[in-house]
Design a protein around this motif. Structure first.
Motif, mmCIF file in Angstrom:
data_model
loop_
_atom_site.group_PDB
_atom_site.id
_atom_site.type_symbol
_atom_site.label_atom_id
_atom_site.label_comp_id
_atom_site.label_asym_id
_atom_site.label_seq_id
_atom_site.Cartn_x
_atom_site.Cartn_y
_atom_site.Cartn_z
ATOM 1 N N ALA A 1 -24.792 -25.788 -6.301
ATOM 2 C CA ALA A 1 -25.744 -26.886 -6.209
ATOM 3 C C ALA A 1 -25.095 -28.173 -5.704
ATOM 4 O O ALA A 1 -25.756 -29.004 -5.067
ATOM 5 C CB ALA A 1 -26.390 -27.120 -7.573
ATOM 6 N N ASP B 1 -30.420 -28.614 -0.372
ATOM 7 C CA ASP B 1 -31.735 -28.064 -0.703
ATOM 8 C C ASP B 1 -32.135 -28.370 -2.138
ATOM 9 O O ASP B 1 -33.183 -27.911 -2.602
ATOM 10 C CB ASP B 1 -31.734 -26.537 -0.477
ATOM 11 C CG ASP B 1 -33.129 -25.980 -0.269
ATOM 12 O OD1 ASP B 1 -34.037 -26.770 0.075
ATOM 13 O OD2 ASP B 1 -33.315 -24.761 -0.446
ATOM 14 N N VAL B 2 -31.311 -29.122 -2.876
ATOM 15 C CA VAL B 2 -31.632 -29.527 -4.246
ATOM 16 C C VAL B 2 -31.460 -31.044 -4.337
ATOM 17 O O VAL B 2 -30.466 -31.541 -4.876
ATOM 18 C CB VAL B 2 -30.728 -28.808 -5.277
ATOM 19 C CG1 VAL B 2 -31.197 -29.126 -6.696
ATOM 20 C CG2 VAL B 2 -30.731 -27.311 -5.057
ATOM 21 N N ARG C 1 -31.379 -33.809 -9.054
ATOM 22 C CA ARG C 1 -30.427 -33.004 -9.821
ATOM 23 C C ARG C 1 -29.746 -33.797 -10.924
ATOM 24 O O ARG C 1 -29.669 -35.039 -10.873
ATOM 25 C CB ARG C 1 -29.347 -32.467 -8.889
ATOM 26 C CG ARG C 1 -28.544 -33.602 -8.223
ATOM 27 C CD ARG C 1 -27.423 -33.077 -7.353
ATOM 28 N NE ARG C 1 -27.898 -32.443 -6.142
ATOM 29 C CZ ARG C 1 -27.098 -31.870 -5.246
ATOM 30 N NH1 ARG C 1 -25.798 -31.828 -5.454
ATOM 31 N NH2 ARG C 1 -27.583 -31.329 -4.149
ATOM 32 N N LEU D 1 -32.064 -28.985 -11.966
ATOM 33 C CA LEU D 1 -32.103 -28.893 -10.511
ATOM 34 C C LEU D 1 -33.551 -28.770 -10.047
ATOM 35 O O LEU D 1 -34.292 -27.905 -10.522
ATOM 36 C CB LEU D 1 -31.319 -27.666 -10.017
ATOM 37 C CG LEU D 1 -29.866 -27.533 -10.485
ATOM 38 C CD1 LEU D 1 -29.303 -26.180 -10.069
ATOM 39 C CD2 LEU D 1 -29.010 -28.665 -9.931
ATOM 40 N N THR D 2 -33.941 -29.619 -9.108
ATOM 41 C CA THR D 2 -35.296 -29.559 -8.550
ATOM 42 C C THR D 2 -35.226 -29.589 -7.034
ATOM 43 O O THR D 2 -34.544 -30.434 -6.448
ATOM 44 C CB THR D 2 -36.155 -30.733 -9.048
ATOM 45 O OG1 THR D 2 -36.373 -30.593 -10.446
ATOM 46 C CG2 THR D 2 -37.513 -30.746 -8.363
ATOM 47 N N GLY D 3 -35.921 -28.659 -6.407
ATOM 48 C CA GLY D 3 -35.939 -28.584 -4.948
ATOM 49 C C GLY D 3 -36.134 -27.154 -4.486
ATOM 50 O O GLY D 3 -37.138 -26.526 -4.780
ATOM 51 N N PHE D 4 -35.165 -26.659 -3.709
ATOM 52 C CA PHE D 4 -35.182 -25.291 -3.173
ATOM 53 C C PHE D 4 -36.279 -25.102 -2.115
ATOM 54 O O PHE D 4 -36.613 -23.964 -1.758
ATOM 55 C CB PHE D 4 -35.351 -24.248 -4.300
ATOM 56 C CG PHE D 4 -34.352 -24.376 -5.410
ATOM 57 C CD1 PHE D 4 -33.109 -23.758 -5.330
ATOM 58 C CD2 PHE D 4 -34.644 -25.127 -6.539
ATOM 59 C CE1 PHE D 4 -32.181 -23.879 -6.355
ATOM 60 C CE2 PHE D 4 -33.729 -25.251 -7.561
ATOM 61 C CZ PHE D 4 -32.501 -24.632 -7.472
ATOM 62 N N ASN E 1 -41.755 -26.127 -4.444
ATOM 63 C CA ASN E 1 -40.424 -26.333 -5.018
ATOM 64 C C ASN E 1 -40.304 -25.640 -6.371
ATOM 65 O O ASN E 1 -41.285 -25.139 -6.928
ATOM 66 C CB ASN E 1 -40.105 -27.826 -5.152
ATOM 67 C CG ASN E 1 -40.800 -28.468 -6.337
ATOM 68 O OD1 ASN E 1 -41.797 -27.969 -6.843
ATOM 69 N ND2 ASN E 1 -40.283 -29.599 -6.773
ATOM 70 N N THR F 1 -38.143 -26.009 -10.267
ATOM 71 C CA THR F 1 -37.269 -26.769 -11.158
ATOM 72 C C THR F 1 -36.573 -25.813 -12.113
ATOM 73 O O THR F 1 -37.220 -24.963 -12.734
ATOM 74 C CB THR F 1 -38.057 -27.817 -11.962
ATOM 75 O OG1 THR F 1 -38.583 -28.803 -11.076
ATOM 76 C CG2 THR F 1 -37.162 -28.507 -12.988
ATOM 77 N N ILE G 1 -30.253 -17.326 -4.562
ATOM 78 C CA ILE G 1 -29.500 -18.426 -5.162
ATOM 79 C C ILE G 1 -28.253 -17.916 -5.873
ATOM 80 O O ILE G 1 -28.347 -17.066 -6.773
ATOM 81 C CB ILE G 1 -30.385 -19.214 -6.148
ATOM 82 C CG1 ILE G 1 -31.655 -19.699 -5.449
ATOM 83 C CG2 ILE G 1 -29.614 -20.388 -6.731
ATOM 84 C CD1 ILE G 1 -31.401 -20.555 -4.222
#
Length: 417
Positions: free
Chosen positions: A165, A170-171, A174, A189-192, A211, A213, A261
């Protein structure tokens, strides 16, 4: 205390949400979290990096330990809890609520109350008693924030995940602990978005959320990655279909994480929340309606019963990306807990008198806990002084809230951004 499930905490515990989405600034909410921390059931607060800078967030809790803490505190305080009991209707004489009808294994019973506090989240008692309300942002399911369902995964390599991460773009939102020990409660972690979109295009699996979390609590991975829009949760068929759709999405999200991931290669679904996470339904119309401008600009209220530092957390009703950002603390007036047209009734939680925009902050756990605390104190003061909750001395309520360590005005809260 009448509880339709077999444990306390609602979305915090049964819903596997676990995280307040903001700082706990004082009072009973902070006391409860400190008790959890002392028993290893929560971690320390952390500063999360989001698109607007930083926001202080209370760490997630272990939901199983929190169930026991909450129940013990109530029992030790002399609260009679009725588990597995459903409130089916209020009893109203004139415009005054006199108690509630409940249903349990015993059958139907009447429970009298000098004051009733509606913490049903959906304002079930207030609206059945005749209180006016607004649904979502204007009356239809499509104007309400979507529903979701949390799940957990085990066998996740947290060290490998956190190291990855740090290297990805892409995150964007965080919180990554500096130590391995901190990973137990401090990884968020938030995003992806980019990899999730690419995986869907590659596999043909279609999900409804842009997204995901991820957060840890006691070393376990909690996943918030489902979404169903346009759900009327008061329609049992639509509600059931939303649960089924969440199950489908959970399978897809878990597969995406395993295949894409780092750290999830050996992960598996461990538990799925037994309740649907509902973000928004009825907003009671009270003596004052908290507005989006109030919650963003920090309007000062003489009758404030809580300063809240919850993040702005909007899940777009149409399904767009999540808007999560830290803002300065704002104030919640006592009048927002007083429904129009009904006496001896208070509301607390996400059904308070707030518009759709303000709800993006007031629906979060710190605010829900703060309004619950204030409603309980106000009810006690009203009974002790022999007045109605509408005519209670707000100054006395505020004095007792301050004695609990609760800040009431925005400028009394420091270090949340």
């Amino acid at each position: 205390m009448i509880e339709r499930f077999g444990s306390l905490g609602g979305n915090l515990t049964l819903g596997l949400n676990t995280k307040p989405s903001g700082a706990l600034v004082g009072g009973l909410p902070l006391e409860i979290w400190n008790l959890a921390r002392a028993s290893g059931g929560a971690g320390e607060d952390y500063m999360a990096v989001v698109k607007t800078g930083g926001v202080k967030i209370a760490s997630p809790c272990d939901p199983e330990m929190m169930k026991m803490i909450l129940t013990r505190l109530c029992a030790e305080s002399g609260v009679q809890i009725l588990f597995e009991t459903v409130v089916s209707a209020p009893v109203v004489e004139g415009d005054t609520v006199k108690g509630v009808i409940v249903e349990s294994k015993t059958g139907r019973q009447f429970i009298a109350g000098k004051v009733v506090i509606d913490c049903s989240a959906d304002a079930d008692i207030a609206t059945r008693a005749g209180a006016p309300f607004v649904m979502g942002g204007g009356g239809e399911a499509k104007t309400m924030q979507p529903v979701s369902m949390y799940f957990t995964m085990d066998r996740v390599d947290l060290v490998r995940l956190s190291e990855w991460a740090k290297t990805t773009d892409d995150v964007p939102a965080r919180a990554i602990p500096k130590t391995v020990e901190g990973l137990d409660y401090g990884l968020w972690l938030t995003g992806f978005n980019k990899s999730l979109r690419a995986w869907q295009e590659k596999t043909g699996v279609k999900l409804q959320r842009d997204n995901i979390t991820l957060k840890t609590a006691d070393g376990r991975m909690y996943v918030n990655g489902t979404r169903v829009t346009n759900v009327d949760v008061f329609d049992p068929v639509q509600f059931t279909n939303a649960v089924l759709e969440c199950y489908r999405q959970i399978e897809g999200v878990a597969r995406y994480l395993r295949e894409t991931i780092p750290g999830f290669e050996k992960a598996r679904i461990e538990a799925i929340a037994p309740v649907l996470g509902v973000r928004e339904t009825r907003h009671v119309v009270g003596e004052y309606t908290l507005s989006g401008e109030d919650s963003i600009e920090g309007t000062h209220f003489e009758d404030s019963i809580a300063a809240d530092a919850s993040a702005l957390d909007i899940h777009d009703p149409k399904g767009a990306d999540v808007d999560f950002q830290g803002l300065r603390p704002y104030e919640i007036p006592y009048r927002a807990l007083l429904p129009l047209g009904v006496e001896q009734l208070l509301v607390a939680g996400r059904c308070i008198s707030a518009d759709h925009a303000a709800h993006a902050r007031s629906r979060n756990m710190p605010a829900c806990m703060a309004t619950g605390q204030a409603a309980g104190v106000a009810a006690a003061v009203a009974i002790d002084t022999g007045v109605s909750v509408r005519k209670v001395s707000v100054a006395t309520v505020q004095q007792k809230l301050r004695a609990l360590g609760m800040p009431l005005h925005g400028d009394e809260v420091k270090g949340t951004m």
